[in-house]
Design a protein around this motif. Structure first.
Motif, PDB file in Angstrom:
ATOM      1  N   ARG A   8       0.819  -1.207   0.000  1.00  0.00           N
ATOM      2  CA  ARG A   8       0.000   0.000   0.000  1.00  0.00           C
ATOM      3  C   ARG A   8       0.847   1.248   0.000  1.00  0.00           C
ATOM      4  O   ARG A   8       0.413   2.269  -0.482  1.00  0.00           O
ATOM      5  N   ASN A  38     -12.680   6.688   1.312  1.00  0.00           N
ATOM      6  CA  ASN A  38     -11.420   6.120   0.824  1.00  0.00           C
ATOM      7  C   ASN A  38     -11.596   5.468  -0.539  1.00  0.00           C
ATOM      8  O   ASN A  38     -11.015   4.423  -0.829  1.00  0.00           O
ATOM      9  N   GLU A  68       0.059   6.084   2.354  1.00  0.00           N
ATOM     10  CA  GLU A  68      -1.134   5.246   2.372  1.00  0.00           C
ATOM     11  C   GLU A  68      -2.356   6.109   2.630  1.00  0.00           C
ATOM     12  O   GLU A  68      -2.243   7.334   2.764  1.00  0.00           O
ATOM     13  N   SER A  69      -3.532   5.485   2.700  1.00  0.00           N
ATOM     14  CA  SER A  69      -4.761   6.242   2.924  1.00  0.00           C
ATOM     15  C   SER A  69      -5.804   5.369   3.603  1.00  0.00           C
ATOM     16  O   SER A  69      -5.696   4.146   3.652  1.00  0.00           O
ATOM     17  N   ALA A  70      -6.839   6.043   4.128  1.00  0.00           N
ATOM     18  CA  ALA A  70      -7.964   5.359   4.768  1.00  0.00           C
ATOM     19  C   ALA A  70      -9.125   6.342   4.824  1.00  0.00           C
ATOM     20  O   ALA A  70      -8.959   7.536   4.566  1.00  0.00           O
ATOM     21  N   GLY A  74     -14.703   4.395   5.754  1.00  0.00           N
ATOM     22  CA  GLY A  74     -14.070   3.746   4.616  1.00  0.00           C
ATOM     23  C   GLY A  74     -14.852   2.568   4.069  1.00  0.00           C
ATOM     24  O   GLY A  74     -15.411   1.768   4.823  1.00  0.00           O
ATOM     25  N   GLU A  76     -14.443  -0.524   3.131  1.00  0.00           N
ATOM     26  CA  GLU A  76     -13.433  -1.564   3.312  1.00  0.00           C
ATOM     27  C   GLU A  76     -13.453  -2.554   2.155  1.00  0.00           C
ATOM     28  O   GLU A  76     -14.479  -3.149   1.839  1.00  0.00           O
ATOM     29  N   ARG A 101      -9.933   1.236   2.664  1.00  0.00           N
ATOM     30  CA  ARG A 101      -9.793   0.835   4.064  1.00  0.00           C
ATOM     31  C   ARG A 101     -10.576   1.783   4.966  1.00  0.00           C
ATOM     32  O   ARG A 101     -10.675   2.975   4.697  1.00  0.00           O
ATOM     33  N   GLU A 102     -11.099   1.235   6.056  1.00  0.00           N
ATOM     34  CA  GLU A 102     -11.676   2.063   7.100  1.00  0.00           C
ATOM     35  C   GLU A 102     -10.565   2.498   8.042  1.00  0.00           C
ATOM     36  O   GLU A 102      -9.686   1.705   8.394  1.00  0.00           O
ATOM     37  N   LEU A 103     -10.590   3.765   8.448  1.00  0.00           N
ATOM     38  CA  LEU A 103      -9.571   4.306   9.331  1.00  0.00           C
ATOM     39  C   LEU A 103      -9.629   3.617  10.687  1.00  0.00           C
ATOM     40  O   LEU A 103     -10.669   3.579  11.346  1.00  0.00           O
ATOM     41  N   HIS A 107      -3.715   2.866  12.227  1.00  0.00           N
ATOM     42  CA  HIS A 107      -3.258   3.731  11.145  1.00  0.00           C
ATOM     43  C   HIS A 107      -2.775   5.072  11.700  1.00  0.00           C
ATOM     44  O   HIS A 107      -1.756   5.609  11.260  1.00  0.00           O
TER      45      HIS A 107
END
Length: 225
Positions: A8, A38, A68-70, A74, A76, A101-103, A107
């Motif tokens: 990622r 996201n 990366e990101s979230a 998010g 998922e 992705r969900e935060l 993270h």
């Protein structure tokens, strides 16, 4: 003025669950981009950051920078929105293999710099705790602060991009409160979810404009003509 997911990020991931503000110095610096789902803004920002870093440094590993990101809500496991992929293609950036992705707390714990799409996202990240306040900014807020920093006061790239990135975040945090946004809207990147491609492209242009001085400050290398 001075003031885990494999694949990622830029570069390989060597540490897991280590708070960003404790322990011995590390040889990586993790940038986390945050939006809502996201699937639009934060994927564009993540992949453009990677692309611009590789262009500046000539190094696909980003010299130790992990990007990366979230999303605060998010999606998922969801793919990036197709219009977001098109925007990335416009800039020559790679959209392949992205997964939403969900935060999560982990993270935020691992992040050395969190850049959010809006002030509401910033507040949500800070409310999670983990001493995130000094390293969490909206993207446009961080850009405004970076533009006010004398880049000659930062460590030279010869000392490593990671050390330079850490110094940049400290300098930006020191300026916050002195350089306020001219308006509420100035620090926002609005959500293009469900919008037509022209609006996605306008958001892509906003993100590009905000990222350019940030990546230049991180690397000490301006964009190629």
């Amino acid at each position: 003025m001075t003031a885990p997911e494999a694949g990622r990020g830029i570069g390989e991931e060597y540490e897991t669950g280590i708070p960003a503000q404790s322990g011995p110095p590390r040889d990586t610096f993790r940038i986390l981009h945050v939006s809502t789902g996201n699937v639009c803004r934060s994927p564009i920002t993540e992949r453009l950051t990677r692309h611009f870093l590789a262009d500046r440094l000539g190094d696909p590993a980003g010299g130790g920078l992990i990007v990366e990101s979230a999303g605060t809500w998010g999606h998922e496991g969801a793919p990036m929105e197709s219009n977001a992929e098109t925007v990335l293609a416009d800039f020559g950036a790679d959209a392949s293999g992205f997964v939403g992705r969900e935060l999560l707390d982990e993270h935020v714990i691992r992040a050395d710099l969190v850049l959010t799409a809006t002030r509401d996202h910033r507040a949500q990240v800070i409310s999670m705790g983990h001493s995130a306040g000094l390293r969490t900014f909206t993207l446009k807020e961080f850009t405004r602060l970076v533009k006010a920093i004398d880049l000659a006061t930062l460590p030279p790239l010869e000392d490593g991009v990671v050390e330079r990135a850490r110094a940049l975040v400290r300098a930006a945090a020191a300026l916050r409160g002195w350089l306020l946004a001219p308006s509420v809207e100035a620090d926002e990147v609005y959500d293009p979810y469900g919008a037509p491609l022209p609006f996605f492209r306008s958001i892509g242009d906003e993100i590009h404009e905000a990222l350019d001085p940030v990546v230049t400050a991180l690397t000490g290398v301006p964009a190629r003509a």
